[in-house]
Design a protein around this motif. Structure first.
Motif, PDB file in Angstrom:
ATOM      1  N   UNK A 215       0.936  -1.220   0.165  1.00 10.15           N
ATOM      2  CA  UNK A 215      -0.270  -0.236   0.292  1.00 10.15           C
ATOM      3  C   UNK A 215       0.742   1.177  -0.574  1.00 10.15           C
ATOM      4  N   UNK A 216       1.800   1.263   0.803  1.00 13.56           N
ATOM      5  CA  UNK A 216       2.878   2.649   0.733  1.00 13.56           C
ATOM      6  C   UNK A 216       3.944   3.129  -0.368  1.00 13.56           C
ATOM      7  N   UNK A 217       4.102   1.641  -1.373  1.00  5.20           N
ATOM      8  CA  UNK A 217       4.124   2.061  -3.046  1.00  5.20           C
ATOM      9  C   UNK A 217       3.603   3.200  -3.583  1.00  5.20           C
ATOM     10  N   UNK A 218       1.737   2.553  -3.506  1.00  2.05           N
ATOM     11  CA  UNK A 218       0.979   3.143  -4.159  1.00  2.05           C
ATOM     12  C   UNK A 218       0.827   4.839  -3.872  1.00  2.05           C
ATOM     13  N   UNK A 219       0.811   4.735  -2.082  1.00  9.28           N
ATOM     14  CA  UNK A 219       0.615   5.914  -1.625  1.00  9.28           C
ATOM     15  C   UNK A 219       0.979   6.980  -2.323  1.00  9.28           C
ATOM     16  N   UNK A 229       7.453  12.199   4.818  1.00  7.46           N
ATOM     17  CA  UNK A 229       8.250  11.508   3.955  1.00  7.46           C
ATOM     18  C   UNK A 229       8.354  10.014   4.802  1.00  7.46           C
ATOM     19  N   UNK A 230       7.821   9.609   5.975  1.00  9.81           N
ATOM     20  CA  UNK A 230       7.472   8.343   6.503  1.00  9.81           C
ATOM     21  C   UNK A 230       7.763   7.322   5.113  1.00  9.81           C
ATOM     22  N   UNK A 231       6.851   7.659   4.849  1.00 11.78           N
ATOM     23  CA  UNK A 231       6.562   6.572   3.576  1.00 11.78           C
ATOM     24  C   UNK A 231       6.872   6.694   2.440  1.00 11.78           C
ATOM     25  N   UNK A 232       7.997   7.387   2.714  1.00 11.36           N
ATOM     26  CA  UNK A 232       9.137   7.264   1.867  1.00 11.36           C
ATOM     27  C   UNK A 232      10.458   6.832   1.867  1.00 11.36           C
ATOM     28  N   UNK A 233      10.528   7.317   3.428  1.00 10.84           N
ATOM     29  CA  UNK A 233      12.167   6.343   3.649  1.00 10.84           C
ATOM     30  C   UNK A 233      11.425   4.882   4.848  1.00 10.84           C
ATOM     31  N   UNK A 234      10.369   4.987   4.820  1.00  9.61           N
ATOM     32  CA  UNK A 234      10.368   4.129   5.765  1.00  9.61           C
ATOM     33  C   UNK A 234      10.373   4.049   7.146  1.00  9.61           C
ATOM     34  N   UNK A 235      10.614   5.190   7.923  1.00  6.86           N
ATOM     35  CA  UNK A 235      11.108   5.460   9.145  1.00  6.86           C
ATOM     36  C   UNK A 235       9.549   6.088   9.811  1.00  6.86           C
ATOM     37  N   UNK A 236       8.975   4.468   9.947  1.00 10.10           N
ATOM     38  CA  UNK A 236       7.706   4.889  11.021  1.00 10.10           C
ATOM     39  C   UNK A 236       8.111   4.258  12.564  1.00 10.10           C
ATOM     40  N   UNK A 256      -2.401   6.547   6.649  1.00 15.03           N
ATOM     41  CA  UNK A 256      -0.802   6.756   6.619  1.00 15.03           C
ATOM     42  C   UNK A 256       0.210   7.366   7.371  1.00 15.03           C
ATOM     43  N   UNK A 257       0.150   7.371   8.344  1.00 11.72           N
ATOM     44  CA  UNK A 257       1.723   7.638   8.875  1.00 11.72           C
ATOM     45  C   UNK A 257       2.466   8.698   7.997  1.00 11.72           C
ATOM     46  N   UNK A 258       2.462   9.823   8.611  1.00 10.95           N
ATOM     47  CA  UNK A 258       3.233  10.760   6.509  1.00 10.95           C
ATOM     48  C   UNK A 258       4.816  11.488   7.779  1.00 10.95           C
ATOM     49  N   UNK A 259       4.494  12.404   8.985  1.00 13.36           N
ATOM     50  CA  UNK A 259       5.537  13.149   9.486  1.00 13.36           C
ATOM     51  C   UNK A 259       5.051  13.281  11.166  1.00 13.36           C
ATOM     52  N   UNK A 260       5.951  13.848  11.710  1.00  9.23           N
ATOM     53  CA  UNK A 260       6.107  13.835  13.140  1.00  9.23           C
ATOM     54  C   UNK A 260       6.855  15.250  13.577  1.00  9.23           C
ATOM     55  N   UNK A 261       6.230  15.999  13.858  1.00  5.25           N
ATOM     56  CA  UNK A 261       7.661  17.287  14.541  1.00  5.25           C
ATOM     57  C   UNK A 261       7.140  17.125  16.084  1.00  5.25           C
ATOM     58  N   UNK A 262       7.803  18.136  16.405  1.00  7.60           N
ATOM     59  CA  UNK A 262       7.533  18.373  17.572  1.00  7.60           C
ATOM     60  C   UNK A 262       6.721  18.983  18.729  1.00  7.60           C
TER      61      UNK A 262
END
Length: 352
Positions: A215-219, A229-236, A256-262
């Motif tokens: 799914x991540x590849x499609x999204x 960036x979470x989808x691209x880097x697989x940095x979950x 789907x999780x996408x990003x995380x900030x402070x």
């Protein structure tokens, strides 16, 4: 259903065009403008709200003034004042207004909200006083709240410009002799009907599952590394999941999780077909939750009082449309903001 859209709050950078698939094809775009200690938000009905605050050196005693006016030639300006309810004097709920060295009586504030409504005469006098360089002082029991006038004239001029009042008899700043015939007309509140939404059990996938990776590849084809960036880097994170929500017989909502900030996080939302092979709609990468056919986004800023933004989308049977937007840019000591100042408001109604 979320209280913001049920109650259709009438009363935050950015012009906002209404989406064409709202049931009413509104033509007014929302507006947000800040200058010094004042802020303006106009919504898609043509209504505008101006908020003024104390200068930063007086943050220990927050105060805010709200001036609200609907579109239309001779609509009145409604004034309200607000202080932090914990600072309301115990022995008096009356705030005396001092403008340009003169007292204009008192305003009674509600002990639960800290809000009080100005009279018509007080509002008219205040509109003149805020165009000076002198602060407007509010007093009660020996305490003072000082409303800054810095930025007021520029913001009120923008207010008039949005509602096409400059040079007319109803202008706040640059009054003239022109009639109000061409003043911006009030637009009806648009209605979004939630059709063909079917509740069901959500399916949650660990981000390392085979299906989740597929799914991540499609999204990620519909977004960028900068936005998700979470989808691209697989940095979950270890607890991250991709969640699949039923939407109707043909479609699913994928989260789907996408990003995380402070201070914030952002989830992406997509509408996909039942087989989860085709993307029908990409909605956003900065939302917070999905519930009952609606997507909600709440993001905090890092001003005093944790200002931020709120956005909402509703399923109209074909796609998600934006139904609500607020930018809370200047909280100035009021946690979450002193007032509701939307750029986009609408009714949301579920249709069986």
């Amino acid at each position: 259903m979320h209280k913001n859209t049920i109650n259709t709050r009438l009363g935050l950078a950015v012009g906002l065009a209404l989406l064409s698939n709202l049931s009413f094809a509104a033509e007014i775009s929302g507006l947000h403008f800040i200058y010094k200690d004042w802020e303006l938000a106009c919504d898609n009905t043509g209504a505008c709200r101006v908020a003024g605050y104390q200068a930063d050196e007086y943050l220990d005693r927050p105060i805010s003034l709200l001036l609200q006016r609907a579109a239309g030639g001779n609509t009145p300006v409604v004034g309200r004042v607000k202080i932090v309810k914990e600072q309301i004097p115990i022995s008096s709920k009356q705030l005396e207004i001092l403008m340009l060295g003169q007292s204009y009586g008192t305003v009674s504030v509600d002990e639960k909200t800290g809000e009080g409504k100005l009279s018509k005469g007080q509002t008219e006098a205040l509109l003149k006083a805020v165009q000076s360089t002198q602060p407007i002082v509010w007093k009660a029991d020996g305490l003072e709240w000082r409303l800054s006038t810095a930025g007021a004239s520029a913001v009120l001029l923008k207010f008039d410009d949005f509602q096409k009042r400059i040079g007319t008899t109803s202008a706040l700043i640059r009054k003239g002799t022109q009639s109000n015939d061409k003043v911006l007309k009030t637009q009806p509140l648009p209605l979004t009907q939630m059709k063909h939404y079917q509740r069901g059990m959500a399916k949650r996938l660990n981000v390392n599952d085979v299906q989740a990776k597929r799914l991540a590849l499609i999204l990620k084809k519909t977004t960028s590394k900068e936005d998700c960036w979470a989808l691209y880097d697989q940095n979950f994170l270890s607890e991250d999941q991709i969640t699949i929500y039923p939407l109707n017989r043909q479609n699913m909502v994928v989260e789907a999780p996408c990003w995380l900030g402070a201070y914030n996080y952002g989830y992406g939302y997509w509408v996909m077909d039942k087989s989860l092979k085709q993307i029908q709609q990409f909605v956003t990468t900065s939302a917070s939750s999905f519930s009952e056919g609606q997507i909600f986004a709440t993001q905090k800023g890092r001003g005093i009082g944790d200002c931020g933004t709120q956005d909402e989308w509703a399923w109209n049977g074909n796609r998600f449309v934006k139904t609500y937007q607020v930018i809370q840019a200047q909280c100035k000591g009021f946690v979450g903001g002193a007032w509701d100042m939307p750029l986009l408001i609408s009714k949301v109604r579920e249709v069986q």
